[in-house]
Structures are given as C-alpha cells and as structure tokens.
Design an enzyme around this catalytic site. Sequence first.
Site, PDB file in Angstrom:
ATOM      1  N   ARG A  24      25.366 -72.718  13.827  1.00 55.95           N
ATOM      2  CA  ARG A  24      25.375 -72.194  12.448  1.00 55.95           C
ATOM      3  C   ARG A  24      25.463 -73.299  11.405  1.00 55.95           C
ATOM      4  O   ARG A  24      25.034 -73.110  10.258  1.00 55.95           O
ATOM      5  CB  ARG A  24      26.548 -71.204  12.300  1.00 55.95           C
ATOM      6  N   ILE A  50      24.984 -66.973   2.999  1.00 58.13           N
ATOM      7  CA  ILE A  50      24.738 -66.708   4.413  1.00 58.13           C
ATOM      8  C   ILE A  50      25.802 -65.676   4.797  1.00 58.13           C
ATOM      9  O   ILE A  50      26.977 -65.829   4.449  1.00 58.13           O
ATOM     10  CB  ILE A  50      24.825 -67.999   5.260  1.00 58.13           C
ATOM     11  N   SER A  51      25.395 -64.600   5.441  1.00 63.40           N
ATOM     12  CA  SER A  51      26.347 -63.542   5.799  1.00 63.40           C
ATOM     13  C   SER A  51      27.419 -64.091   6.730  1.00 63.40           C
ATOM     14  O   SER A  51      27.189 -65.052   7.454  1.00 63.40           O
ATOM     15  CB  SER A  51      25.630 -62.402   6.524  1.00 63.40           C
ATOM     16  N   GLN A  52      28.594 -63.453   6.715  1.00 59.83           N
ATOM     17  CA  GLN A  52      29.644 -63.935   7.607  1.00 59.83           C
ATOM     18  C   GLN A  52      29.286 -63.543   9.041  1.00 59.83           C
ATOM     19  O   GLN A  52      28.596 -62.540   9.266  1.00 59.83           O
ATOM     20  CB  GLN A  52      31.005 -63.459   7.147  1.00 59.83           C
TER      21      GLN A  52
END
Length: 202
Positions: A24, A50-52
């Site tokens: 990530r 950026i989504s968790q």
Amino acid sequence: MVDALRRRGITDEAVLTAMDAVPRHFFLDKAFEEHAYEDKPFPIGNQQTISQPFTVAYQTSLLEVQPRDKVLEIGTGSGYQAAILAALKARVYTVERQEALYLQAKDLLAEMGFSGVRCLFRDGSKGLPEYAPYDKIIVTAGAPVVPEPLREQLAIGGILVIPVGEEVQYMYKITRVSETEYKEEMLDAFRFVPFLEGVRRK
Ligand code: SAH
C-alpha cells in the site's frame, strides 16, 4: 494490517491474501509512507483520499470476485483498490474523473506490473458502456443515488457495491437477479469523498 482487518471482522481469505500481497505504501504520498499499513485513509491530492484498508476489504469482500470476472471500478483515485482487484485475478476497468489522478494511477499501476488494469479518464456516472456487461461494479465515492447506467451495465447475476447517501453513506449491495429484477441490501454506514459528475482536467 491484515491482522487488524481480521480483528475488525474481515473473513474472506482471498481478499486478505490480496491485501497482504499489494504494497500500500506505493499508493501514498511520501509524507505518509511510514503509516501506510495503519487502518486509516490518507490524502492523495486533489481533495481526494485513498480509502482506509477496512473499507477496501469490506467492499471487495461484498463483490465476491472470482478469477476472470470483468470488474468495473468507478473512482480510481490512487489505484490501490484496482490493484487489489487485479491481485484477485479480475479483469479490471477503472474510471477516474480527475485527469491528474488518472495519469498518476495509470503510470503507477503499469510500473508495478499491473499492466492488465485498464485505466480510463472519464465521468463514471454513465458507467463504461463499451465494455459492458460487468460481472461486478464497485463505486468508491459516495453517490447521492444509484446511477441507472450502472445497474443496466451489470451482467445477470452480477453485483454492484456502492455507498449511497449525502453526508453519510450506506453501503448497498445490489444483485441483478434477472433482466428486470434487482435485489438490494443496505449495509453499514461509511463516509466517502463525493461522487461528482463531469471531468476535471489538469
Ligand atoms: N478507489 C480509490 C479511492 C479514491 S477516492 C483508491 O483506492 O484510492 C474516490 C475517487 O472517485 C476520487 O479520486 C474521485 O475523483 C473519484 N470520482 C468521484 N466521482 C467520480 C465519477 N463520477 N467518475 C469517476 N471518478 C469519480
């Protein structure tokens, strides 16, 4: 990161394996790199995030991705969600309305070897009719309503996962049961960046 996801209730082993395999930190700004494996969203520029990881795991689990599934993602952002879908061996089409993010994600995914992911600079509110139908569709921005073209571009038996709502969004899992019937499930609450119409050039 994967242990934290398990503790929060993610049980889909294929999803956990994919999330363990895709680094990530490549998708984040250098400034946040050392926090890349914490369960948090981060800014990626252009007022987007950026989504968790929990949200990525949650949405991806709902999609029930099978190898070779044709998957459409609306909201490429950093490209991380697209990489997770590719790691699950899906054939991925991902659409982004901000040109700067589209260009960055396209180059990053190619450099990382995700050359099969097709990135498009496009307003996703109309879906991507030229490659329809899709086995799965995932929307990673909060939509006020479910855009009709997305339902129409689902294959029969296909699944659409989309957060719906204004301030807070509820995750919807919509399954196309037949040509005319859809099954809708309303699930947990989340907060996404807004789904917007039109494109933004650099
Ligand atoms: N999936 C991304 C999350 C990015 S945030 C990731 O893994 O990083 C959501 C993204 O959706 C933003 O980049 C935003 O610009 C984009 N977006 C919002 N509305 C859109 C639309 N109508 N069409 C395409 N992209 C859209």
